[in-house]
Design an enzyme around this catalytic site. Structure first.
Site: not given
Length: 418
Positions: A260, A287
């Site tokens: 992230d 991600d």
């Protein structure tokens, strides 16, 4: 599927990268990039859909950035302003409003203090320039509702580092704020949004020649060494840069983290905000570029890091949570997807949908209502670490990927062979 051998591609890649580094943008440089990208054309398949030239004409930088604001009931309420992201400009021509220097030689010793000195957008429409002198600034930063700001370093982006080390599962006292832009006061942990090292909640913010980092997971090696509250399956989200403002421009900016790293969000699910990254660098593992905001990455490097996760673990790099009412989510164009030496060939997925807010019990996925990330990678160079047959994978809610159920595609990318 056709792959371009590394030797044959080397000259084309070098030419394209050289042009990007010195500014590009000319008709000739675009032709070179198009030639390099077309050389490794991939066949369109059910697991790897490719846009036709006619379809790709509807998914350009201009189309992505032309509208923002409220989606309304059907997506038709967006304000179309035709925004074209400006060049940040030549930093040597700037006159700094404030100077940040840790040694006391500027107007402020911390970046947050300089940002606090900028008036609110309701009080001033003038652009304020903040020069950050070389050094490492360990602080949590929030710019919210400010007048237009240009944050910049005078030299290489690596010379100016703004860094913090908070993460999702990190404990904090209830009543103690996390990042001021997302304080999470009632929570006993920082949470993903609260972990952000730098949060930009101001419109018309520009940044150039700086590094923004989150080093919370720097000591984790192949799944060993997690701090308290984090492990390989939860709690390790650690945001370096979080954006929520509109008409944001990042040029020659490095965003460093693991899971992230870069969170491109909006004020709420019914709003569209835009961020444009030019000639920038983003690194991470899981991600590490995600969110529901509209984001364009133009001539950027997206680099996968294998150091934190167990050797050979497969994961996805990109995770948009675009509203189903928003046609434009994330665009990567004239960019390169690279990986460190420890990454196994064909082991990493380009992306998956972040089904934000969806869970199997109380809020199941509903087509046309739940988030359905939109993502296009076009005219870019894909490293050998990318899964060649099925680069997209199941969503965060375990919804199987399909060309019919997802909005992910490619167009004229160059694929490096192992």
């Amino acid at each position: 599927m056709h792959f371009l051998p590394r030797p044959a591609l080397a000259a084309a890649v070098a030419a394209a990268c050289a042009l990007a580094a010195c500014g590009g943008g000319s008709e000739n440089s675009e032709t070179v990039r198009e030639t390099a990208a077309a050389a490794g054309v991939v066949d369109s398949t059910a697991t790897r859909p490719q846009l036709s030239l006619a379809e790709a004409a509807h998914y350009t930088v201009g189309r992505y950035l032309a509208q923002a604001g409220s989606l309304g009931l059907d997506g038709s309420s967006l304000t179309v302003d035709g925004w074209t992201p400006p060049q940040v400009g030549e930093v040597e021509r700037f006159t700094p409003t404030f100077v940040v220097a840790a040694d006391g030689s500027g107007t402020h010793t911390t970046l947050q203090a300089a940002l606090d000195a900028v008036p609110a957008a309701t009080q001033s429409g003038s652009r304020h320039y903040i020069l950050v002198k070389p050094g490492s600034y360990r602080e949590v930063v929030c710019a919210s509702g400010k007048a237009p700001i240009t944050l910049y370093g005078a030299g290489d982006a690596a010379e100016v580092v703004v860094v913090a080390g908070h993460y999702n599962g990190e404990a904090k006292a209830v009543g103690t704020p996390a990042n001021p832009c997302n304080p999470s006061v009632t929570s006993a942990t920082y949470g993903t949004s609260g972990s952000a090292s730098v949060a930009i909640y101001s419109d018309d913010f520009h940044a150039k020649n700086v590094t923004i980092a989150n080093d919370a997971m720097k000591n984790v090696v192949h799944g060993v060494g997690y701090p308290a509250g984090a492990n390989g399956s939860s709690g390790a989200q650690a945001v370096a840069l979080m954006t929520q403002g509109d008409r944001l421009v990042f040029e020659n900016v490095r965003v460093l983290g693991h899971q992230d790293s870069l969170y491109v969000k909006t004020a709420n699910t019914a709003t569209v905000s835009r961020a444009y990254f030019r000639k920038s660098y983003v690194e991470g593992d899981v991600d590490f570029i995600f969110g529901r905001g509209t984001a364009v990455f133009d001539r950027c490097e997206i680099r996968y890091l294998s150091t934190r996760l167990p050797v050979g673990q497969s994961t996805a790099m990109l995770a948009p949570s675009t509203s189903p009412l928003n046609r434009y989510g994330m665009l990567f164009i004239h960019s390169s997807f690279s990986a460190d030496e420890g990454t196994l060939p064909g082991s990493i997925h380009l992306g998956r949908a972040w089904d934000e807010g969806v869970n199997s019990t109380t809020n199941p996925y509903v087509p046309g209502v739940s988030p359905n990330g939109q993502l296009l990678v076009r005219n870019s160079i894909l490293g050998a670490h990318i899964q060649p047959v099925a680069p997209w994978t199941a969503s965060t809610s375990r919804r199987p990927w399909s060309a019919e159920g997802n909005r992910f595609a490619e167009h004229r990318n160059t694929v490096l062979a192992p």
